[in-house]
Design a protein around this motif. Structure first.
Motif, short mmCIF file in Angstrom:
data_model
loop_
_atom_site.label_atom_id
_atom_site.label_comp_id
_atom_site.label_asym_id
_atom_site.label_seq_id
_atom_site.Cartn_x
_atom_site.Cartn_y
_atom_site.Cartn_z
N LEU A 148 37.77 55.35 64.62
CA LEU A 148 39.23 55.25 64.78
C LEU A 148 39.78 56.66 64.93
CD1 LEU A 148 41.01 54.40 61.39
CD2 LEU A 148 38.64 55.08 61.50
N LYS A 149 41.06 56.75 65.26
CA LYS A 149 41.63 58.05 65.53
C LYS A 149 42.90 58.32 64.73
CE LYS A 149 40.13 58.46 70.37
NZ LYS A 149 40.59 58.25 71.76
N ALA A 150 43.12 59.61 64.43
CA ALA A 150 44.42 60.04 63.91
C ALA A 150 45.16 60.70 65.07
CB ALA A 150 44.22 61.03 62.77
N TYR A 151 46.41 60.32 65.25
CA TYR A 151 47.20 60.77 66.40
C TYR A 151 48.35 61.64 65.93
CZ TYR A 151 44.88 56.60 68.26
OH TYR A 151 43.95 55.66 68.62
N ARG A 152 48.59 62.75 66.63
CA ARG A 152 49.74 63.58 66.26
C ARG A 152 50.97 63.17 67.06
NH1 ARG A 152 50.30 67.59 63.02
NH2 ARG A 152 48.14 68.28 63.00
N ARG A 153 52.01 62.83 66.32
CA ARG A 153 53.26 62.42 66.97
C ARG A 153 54.07 63.65 67.38
NH1 ARG A 153 54.97 58.44 62.15
NH2 ARG A 153 56.39 60.17 61.77
N ALA A 154 55.10 63.38 68.19
CA ALA A 154 55.96 64.48 68.66
C ALA A 154 56.65 65.19 67.49
CB ALA A 154 57.00 63.93 69.63
N GLY B 3 47.06 63.25 74.84
CA GLY B 3 45.79 62.51 74.93
C GLY B 3 44.74 62.92 73.91
N THR B 4 45.01 63.98 73.14
CA THR B 4 44.01 64.43 72.17
C THR B 4 44.24 63.74 70.82
OG1 THR B 4 45.36 66.27 71.39
CG2 THR B 4 43.89 66.71 73.26
N SER B 5 43.22 63.77 69.98
CA SER B 5 43.33 63.13 68.68
C SER B 5 42.25 63.67 67.74
CB SER B 5 43.17 61.61 68.82
OG SER B 5 41.93 61.32 69.43
N LEU B 6 42.33 63.23 66.49
CA LEU B 6 41.26 63.55 65.54
C LEU B 6 40.45 62.27 65.37
CD1 LEU B 6 40.04 65.64 63.56
CD2 LEU B 6 41.55 64.69 61.79
N TYR B 7 39.22 62.28 65.88
CA TYR B 7 38.37 61.08 65.80
C TYR B 7 37.76 60.98 64.41
CZ TYR B 7 34.83 57.62 66.99
OH TYR B 7 34.06 56.48 67.03
N LEU B 8 37.84 59.80 63.82
CA LEU B 8 37.31 59.59 62.47
C LEU B 8 36.10 58.68 62.55
CD1 LEU B 8 40.79 58.88 60.90
CD2 LEU B 8 39.51 61.02 60.76
N ARG B 9 35.05 59.09 61.91
CA ARG B 9 33.82 58.31 61.95
C ARG B 9 33.37 57.95 60.52
NH1 ARG B 9 29.49 57.27 65.32
NH2 ARG B 9 31.17 56.59 66.68
N LYS C 298 41.52 63.36 81.98
CA LYS C 298 42.16 64.64 82.22
C LYS C 298 43.21 64.55 83.32
CE LYS C 298 38.93 67.61 79.99
NZ LYS C 298 37.83 66.68 79.67
N GLU C 299 42.95 63.68 84.29
CA GLU C 299 43.94 63.53 85.38
C GLU C 299 44.41 62.09 85.50
OE1 GLU C 299 40.93 64.89 87.67
OE2 GLU C 299 41.15 66.86 86.79
N LEU D 67 48.65 45.98 85.61
CA LEU D 67 48.54 45.50 84.23
C LEU D 67 47.71 46.48 83.37
CD1 LEU D 67 49.53 43.15 82.57
CD2 LEU D 67 47.46 41.89 83.21
N SER D 68 46.64 47.02 83.97
CA SER D 68 45.83 48.01 83.24
C SER D 68 46.72 49.19 82.83
CB SER D 68 44.69 48.55 84.10
OG SER D 68 44.03 47.53 84.79
N GLN D 69 47.51 49.65 83.79
CA GLN D 69 48.41 50.78 83.52
C GLN D 69 49.44 50.42 82.45
OE1 GLN D 69 48.29 53.98 85.40
NE2 GLN D 69 49.37 54.51 83.49
N HIS D 70 49.97 49.22 82.54
CA HIS D 70 50.98 48.77 81.57
C HIS D 70 50.39 48.72 80.16
CE1 HIS D 70 54.06 46.47 79.55
NE2 HIS D 70 53.21 45.49 79.31
N LEU D 71 49.17 48.16 80.04
CA LEU D 71 48.53 48.08 78.72
C LEU D 71 48.24 49.47 78.19
CD1 LEU D 71 46.00 45.13 79.08
CD2 LEU D 71 47.91 45.28 77.46
N TYR D 72 47.74 50.34 79.06
CA TYR D 72 47.43 51.71 78.64
C TYR D 72 48.70 52.40 78.12
CZ TYR D 72 45.90 56.53 78.71
OH TYR D 72 45.60 57.81 78.33
N ASP D 73 49.77 52.28 78.89
CA ASP D 73 51.02 52.94 78.50
C ASP D 73 51.56 52.38 77.18
OD1 ASP D 73 50.85 54.42 80.79
OD2 ASP D 73 52.28 53.22 81.93
N THR D 74 51.45 51.06 77.01
CA THR D 74 52.01 50.45 75.80
C THR D 74 51.17 50.81 74.56
OG1 THR D 74 52.72 48.62 77.20
CG2 THR D 74 52.88 48.30 74.81
N VAL D 75 49.84 50.61 74.66
CA VAL D 75 49.01 50.86 73.48
C VAL D 75 49.04 52.35 73.11
CG1 VAL D 75 46.69 50.70 72.48
CG2 VAL D 75 47.53 48.86 73.97
N THR D 76 48.86 53.23 74.11
CA THR D 76 48.88 54.65 73.77
C THR D 76 50.28 55.09 73.31
OG1 THR D 76 49.29 55.30 76.07
CG2 THR D 76 47.00 55.28 75.35
#
Ligand SMILES: *Cc1c(COP(=O)(O)O)cnc(C)c1O
Length: 354
Positions: free
Chosen positions: A72-78, A131-137, A169-170, A328-337
């Motif tokens: 899982l990941k820890a995400y830094r908010r704005a 797009g970066t995060s702290l991955y937790l294992r 990256k792009e 739809l792929s783009q929509h899901l990506y935008d919503t979840v991220t």
């Protein structure tokens, strides 16, 4: 639960260039550690400096593969705060994996406390670039010091953390996937639904073969008839066929992904026709031939949504959606991220601030 903290006297410099981070190559200054044995149960919860492990050469994990993990990941908010995405789901899944592998289950509250206290201590390692995060294992293994084969009597649970770069990256990038019709990953009654290292060890051969042929991962078929679609390497999979969205139902041999679950819940909430059902590979091949397959994508914590641009089945290559990212792929990506990084409102209560 009391967690004893021993701070690392020699903290490392944190990376400044996140474009070279890659995945899981550098680790933070500390790790969480918790020990279990049959007589005492879980004990000695502690955060210690990150270090090599010393284990007995006869340890169960080295011979009989008693190992499970989570990601899982820890995400830094704005606003600078750090948050997790549905961490209770990871804890519950790990307990299900533990039950399957005869490893000890953890009290949910204590496991959550461990995760939060550990991430709080290491949160400065969470990068801030897009797009970066702290991955937790989190991971657990049996380390009985004996070659006898039986359920473990001694186990270790650890959490390590690694700052990771942006998967894309792009922008979103369609991937090429090969449908595997020789090796199988899991069977009903086996360990397919558990997140265990052994599943990956058995998957590597097909993955390597696919890579040599220019594909990034394989799409598994069911282990009995090689007839039904199961999942992609480390992602679950979804298809838009006409106006139906289909994802293979959880029959016991598929890993119940948290990204999968979140996509299903989001799509249902937005009124899409999404079904969890058996999907025969022949139905998919037909949909690719007659053009009713509009979009296909993988979903998992690492890439979140991975649009599939090409599928290969029995040496036949099919292009999906012109090898472009679907709406739809783009929509899901935008919503979840958007929810994960705190850019859009989390009306589902999925995020947990550390
Ligand atoms: C972890 C994993 C997934 C994705 O699960 P998420 O919880 O969405 O990250 C899918 N398949 C396999 C085999 C996995 O190990």
């Amino acid at each position: 639960m009391d967690i004893k903290v021993t701070l690392n006297p020699n903290p490392k410099a944190k990376p400044t260039d996140t474009s070279t981070l890659g995945f899981g190559k550098i680790f933070t200054d500390h790790m969480f550690r918790w020990t279990w044995d049959k007589d005492q149960g879980w004990h000695d919860a502690r955060i210690v400096p990150f270090e090599r492990l010393s284990i007995h050469p006869a340890s169960t994990v080295l011979h009989y593969g008693s190992e499970i993990f989570e990601g899982l990941k820890a995400y830094r908010r704005a606003d600078g705060k750090v948050q997790l995405f549905r961490p209770i789901e990871n804890i519950r899944r790990m307990n299900n994996s533990a039950e399957r592998l005869c490893l000890p289950e953890m009290p949910e509250d204590d496991a959550m406390q461990a995760l939060l206290e550990f991430v709080r201590l290491e949160q400065d390692w969470t990068p801030a670039d897009k797009g970066t995060s702290l991955y937790l294992r989190p991971f657990m293994f049996g380390d009985d010091e004996s070659l006898g084969v039986h359920a473990v009597h001694h186990a270790e649970f650890l959490i390590i953390a690694s700052p990771v770069g942006s998967y894309y990256k792009e922008g979103l990038n369609p991937v090429k996937i090969m449908i595997e019709d020789q090796d199988v990953r899991a069977v009903r009654g086996g360990t397919g639904y558990a997140k265990c290292g052994g599943n990956y060890a058995a998957s590597n051969r097909a993955g390597e073969r696919a890579e040599q042929m220019g594909y990034s991962q394989v799409l598994w078929l069911d282990g009995v008839e090689r007839k039904y679609i199961e999942e992609v390497g480390a992602m679950n999979v979804m298809f838009k066929i006409g106006d139906e969205i289909v994802t293979p139902k959880l029959t016991g041999s598929i890993l119940p992904g948290i990204t999968r679950k979140s996509c299903i819940e989001l799509l249902k909430d937005e009124g899409y026709n999404i079904n969890e059902r058996l999907l025969p590979v022949e139905e998919l091949a037909q949909a690719m031939t007659d053009g009713t397959l509009e979009e296909a994508w993988g979903c998992g914590t690492a890439a979140v949504i991975s649009p599939i641009g090409e599928l290969c089945y029995k040496e036949h290559k099919y292009t999906v959606n012109n090898n472009e990212i679907g709406e739809l792929s783009q929509h899901l990506y935008d919503t979840v991220t958007g929810i994960q990084w705190g850019e859009i409102e989390d009306k589902y209560g999925w995020t947990v601030e550390v």
